[in-house]
Design a protein around this motif. Sequence first.
Motif, PDB file in Angstrom:
ATOM      1  N   LEU A  56      -6.955  -3.802   3.531  1.00  9.82           N
ATOM      2  CA  LEU A  56      -6.737  -3.458   5.348  1.00  9.82           C
ATOM      3  C   LEU A  56      -7.951  -3.993   5.917  1.00  9.82           C
ATOM      4  O   LEU A  56      -7.367  -4.037   7.293  1.00  9.82           O
ATOM      5  N   ALA A 103      -7.077   7.614  -3.542  1.00  6.92           N
ATOM      6  CA  ALA A 103      -6.423   6.317  -4.121  1.00  6.92           C
ATOM      7  C   ALA A 103      -7.234   6.133  -5.528  1.00  6.92           C
ATOM      8  O   ALA A 103      -6.574   5.675  -6.326  1.00  6.92           O
ATOM      9  N   GLY A 139      -7.026  -1.592  -7.032  1.00  6.60           N
ATOM     10  CA  GLY A 139      -7.260  -2.168  -5.521  1.00  6.60           C
ATOM     11  C   GLY A 139      -8.618  -2.418  -5.493  1.00  6.60           C
ATOM     12  O   GLY A 139      -9.674  -2.119  -6.129  1.00  6.60           O
ATOM     13  N   THR A 140      -8.675  -3.114  -4.262  1.00  6.42           N
ATOM     14  CA  THR A 140     -10.163  -3.693  -4.053  1.00  6.42           C
ATOM     15  C   THR A 140     -10.889  -3.074  -2.689  1.00  6.42           C
ATOM     16  O   THR A 140     -11.972  -3.032  -2.738  1.00  6.42           O
ATOM     17  N   GLY A 141      -9.829  -2.488  -1.929  1.00 10.73           N
ATOM     18  CA  GLY A 141     -10.602  -2.051  -0.828  1.00 10.73           C
ATOM     19  C   GLY A 141     -10.843  -2.967   0.459  1.00 10.73           C
ATOM     20  O   GLY A 141     -11.286  -2.996   1.351  1.00 10.73           O
ATOM     21  N   ASN A 178       0.743  -1.132   0.097  1.00  8.38           N
ATOM     22  CA  ASN A 178      -0.005  -0.071   0.085  1.00  8.38           C
ATOM     23  C   ASN A 178       0.852   1.543  -0.144  1.00  8.38           C
ATOM     24  O   ASN A 178       0.546   2.132  -0.892  1.00  8.38           O
ATOM     25  N   LYS A 237       2.197   1.641  -3.324  1.00  9.34           N
ATOM     26  CA  LYS A 237       1.064   1.921  -4.249  1.00  9.34           C
ATOM     27  C   LYS A 237       0.703   3.295  -4.140  1.00  9.34           C
ATOM     28  O   LYS A 237       0.514   4.166  -5.260  1.00  9.34           O
ATOM     29  N   TYR A 238       0.453   3.874  -3.049  1.00 10.20           N
ATOM     30  CA  TYR A 238      -0.212   5.145  -2.886  1.00 10.20           C
ATOM     31  C   TYR A 238       0.948   6.210  -2.513  1.00 10.20           C
ATOM     32  O   TYR A 238       0.819   7.078  -1.802  1.00 10.20           O
ATOM     33  N   ASP A 240       5.123   6.178   4.799  1.00 10.00           N
ATOM     34  CA  ASP A 240       5.491   6.541   3.277  1.00 10.00           C
ATOM     35  C   ASP A 240       5.464   8.155   3.178  1.00 10.00           C
ATOM     36  O   ASP A 240       5.090   8.730   4.177  1.00 10.00           O
ATOM     37  N   ARG A 292     -12.463   2.497  -0.444  1.00  9.07           N
ATOM     38  CA  ARG A 292     -11.194   3.359  -1.123  1.00  9.07           C
ATOM     39  C   ARG A 292     -11.376   4.747  -0.980  1.00  9.07           C
ATOM     40  O   ARG A 292     -12.437   5.143  -1.181  1.00  9.07           O
ATOM     41  N   THR A 293     -10.208   5.639  -0.723  1.00  6.24           N
ATOM     42  CA  THR A 293     -10.397   6.940  -0.583  1.00  6.24           C
ATOM     43  C   THR A 293     -10.529   7.661  -2.140  1.00  6.24           C
ATOM     44  O   THR A 293      -9.809   6.674  -3.210  1.00  6.24           O
TER      45      THR A 293
HETATM   46  P1  ADP Z   1      -6.779  -1.284  -1.772  1.00  6.45           P
HETATM   47  O1  ADP Z   1      -5.446  -0.848  -1.613  1.00  6.45           O
HETATM   48  O2  ADP Z   1      -7.067  -2.623  -2.445  1.00  6.45           O
HETATM   49  O3  ADP Z   1      -7.539   0.099  -2.269  1.00  6.45           O
HETATM   50  P2  ADP Z   1      -7.037  -1.738   1.159  1.00  6.45           P
HETATM   51  O4  ADP Z   1      -7.633  -2.029   2.075  1.00  6.45           O
HETATM   52  O5  ADP Z   1      -5.293  -2.229   1.164  1.00  6.45           O
HETATM   53  O6  ADP Z   1      -7.483  -1.672  -0.489  1.00  6.45           O
HETATM   54  O7  ADP Z   1      -6.779   0.120   1.352  1.00  6.45           O
HETATM   55  C1  ADP Z   1      -7.849   0.732   1.512  1.00  6.45           C
HETATM   56  C2  ADP Z   1      -7.821   2.058   1.198  1.00  6.45           C
HETATM   57  O8  ADP Z   1      -6.938   2.815   2.463  1.00  6.45           O
HETATM   58  C3  ADP Z   1      -6.940   2.449   0.080  1.00  6.45           C
HETATM   59  O9  ADP Z   1      -8.034   2.313  -0.911  1.00  6.45           O
HETATM   60  C4  ADP Z   1      -6.432   3.804   0.286  1.00  6.45           C
HETATM   61  O10 ADP Z   1      -7.356   4.690  -0.262  1.00  6.45           O
HETATM   62  C5  ADP Z   1      -6.220   3.931   1.676  1.00  6.45           C
HETATM   63  N1  ADP Z   1      -4.759   3.532   1.895  1.00  6.45           N
HETATM   64  C6  ADP Z   1      -4.294   2.320   2.308  1.00  6.45           C
HETATM   65  N2  ADP Z   1      -3.078   2.570   2.524  1.00  6.45           N
HETATM   66  C7  ADP Z   1      -2.586   3.659   2.284  1.00  6.45           C
HETATM   67  C8  ADP Z   1      -1.492   4.388   2.297  1.00  6.45           C
HETATM   68  N3  ADP Z   1      -0.272   3.974   2.638  1.00  6.45           N
HETATM   69  N4  ADP Z   1      -1.503   6.001   1.987  1.00  6.45           N
HETATM   70  C9  ADP Z   1      -2.561   6.315   1.373  1.00  6.45           C
HETATM   71  N5  ADP Z   1      -3.738   5.832   1.369  1.00  6.45           N
HETATM   72  C10 ADP Z   1      -3.805   4.676   1.703  1.00  6.45           C
END
Ligand code: ADP
Length: 616
Positions: A574, A562, A569-571, A511, A514-515, A539, A558-559
């Motif tokens: 986490l 993101a 991503g699937t959300g 993550n 990715k972000y 990060d 998901r934000t």
């Molecule tokens: P995915 O990454 O598949 O969307 P996750 O459940 O891992 O699903 O994460 C949920 C959401 O949390 C992400 O879509 C993102 O919006 C936010 N997120 C997670 N990790 C980070 C990060 N390191 N920085 C910013 N946003 C994050």
Amino acid sequence: MQSAGRQSAIYWALLAASFTLALAGSWTIGTQIDNDTYDWMFRLYEPPPWQPESVLLVADERSLDAYGGVAHLRQPLARALEILSSAPPKAVALDVILVDQMDETTDARLEAALRATRNLVLACRLLPDGLAWEDPLPRFRARAAALGHAHAEPEERDASRSLPLEKVAGHDRRWALSLEAYRLSRGAQILESPDDLEVGPRRIPASRARGRLMRIRYVPPYVKIQRISLKELIDDPGLAARFTGKVVFAGVTDQTAVHDRLSTPYSEGKPMVGVEIHANAYETIAQGLFLTRAPLWLELLFSLTLAATVGLAYARFTAIQANLLALGILAAAHVTPYVLFTQRVVFSFFTPVSSAWLSLVTAGGYQYLVVRRRLHKSEAERDRYRQTIHFVTHEMRTPLTAIQGSSELMGRYALPEEKRKQIAELINSESKRLGRMIEMFLNMERLSAGQMELKRESFGASELMAGCVHRALPLAERKQIRILTEAAAPNLLLSGDRELMEYAFYNLLTNAIKYSPQRTEVTLSAARDNGHIRIAVQDQGIGMDQKEVKQIFQKFYRTRRAEQSGEAGTGIGLSIVEQIVIQHGGTIEVASRPGQGSRFTMVLPAPMPVAVMDQH
Ligand code: ADP
């Protein structure tokens, strides 16, 4: 389950608080409201009429004008008693002060008239210091069958609802004027017990503990106690017939001459004089119309039952059923005190009514908010789920198409060995990818259903981290992101399911990559802190605001940032990470700011340090 349990604990705690508030109210404003309702019920309820046994002989304004005021009352009083002695009444209670000596002729005449009066009760009062009785002159007193106290002052400040049947000065106890009049009229004795007084056929509920207070059942307006003035009687002695067989209460009613004027439940601003209150108290005893206060515990139990039923209704039933039931309970709370009043039981109005209302507002309000929130949540979840299914089918189609196409190629054409091997490898890696996706969904379902069994292994934190870094390196390199590992404490041991922990950490790490934009850094750390092990991933990426941080552990969330980043991503990741950490007895902390990066920290309970144990 746990959070449902906590929710219901909060619900019942709120209800308990609202019940306590109702009780607190009943000790404060409740008394006033109860008194007002009591008076109101008095006016509302019409008991069956009866023939009063008492008659008032009053020194009203016209009598006093005619005979020269209160100071010259003894002459006409003597005259009136002389007339009455031919009637004769059953008993006569004189609420007149006979303490001072007047001229001899008048006093002698009055004394003679008193002697001729059957069953005479003379009034006495406590001296202002309350330590001794102020009795009539001995010559008058000697003619009376009894002395009765003439105190009608209420125990509450505002109105006369009860009368103390006994008053004590030192060791000298006097019964109330009305009680003595009743006793003499019945030729009975007063027998005492702690809870009541027995006089002839009547058992009067007036406990010693409560100062022998008796509630007066005031005569309703349509049952008038006859009132004849001194002047009327003296002018027309034939009126004496009206007193035959009755109990006479004689006293001053001229508003300007008397001080003991008190308001009663019926008075509505028009106070009543003492002698009339005594006559009313007499009627209460003579008719046996005693009003008794319900025990406090019963009021509390009733109110508690109402509140609890409202609480249960909203917790168990549908909104409509609960509302209907609550309506019924409100009605019961309002009506019960009145129904009991008609049965001559005085029941608090405020306590049950405020308990019912407060619990209704609390329970109804709480359930309304919870249901609305739940609806909101499930709608959002369904929405995200739909999006995800779209995404997943799309994602799955890619490896599936690759597998289908490649296998078809292999089946149709005789391919050179080299090519065949390449295609077989592709099929293998794509089907593995498919497998991983399916596995992830299943894991999430099983974890949140609590069906996944945790292994108990011991493993090093730095090993775990290094393994994940190795796997994530290609991703990081593609974006030229550097992964730094801050000096992790050596030999930091973790205990739990290694595979799941690796999954969790790997998710946080990917993550972070990715972000984050290109050419940034991701910093990893692991440290022991107060019986915990903290493993953090920091990060320099897109970050989140506080509102988003609160939601990222929900499935499929998901934000917006993101989504816009273009990262797939699937959300779900986490929500699995959180489950894993919770199952290991830990928590996750997130610190993040939009555009300034994020820090995810797994806080896990530290196992017993083996090295330390070895030293002992
Ligand atoms: P995915 O990454 O598949 O969307 P996750 O459940 O891992 O699903 O994460 C949920 C959401 O949390 C992400 O879509 C993102 O919006 C936010 N997120 C997670 N990790 C980070 C990060 N390191 N920085 C910013 N946003 C994050």
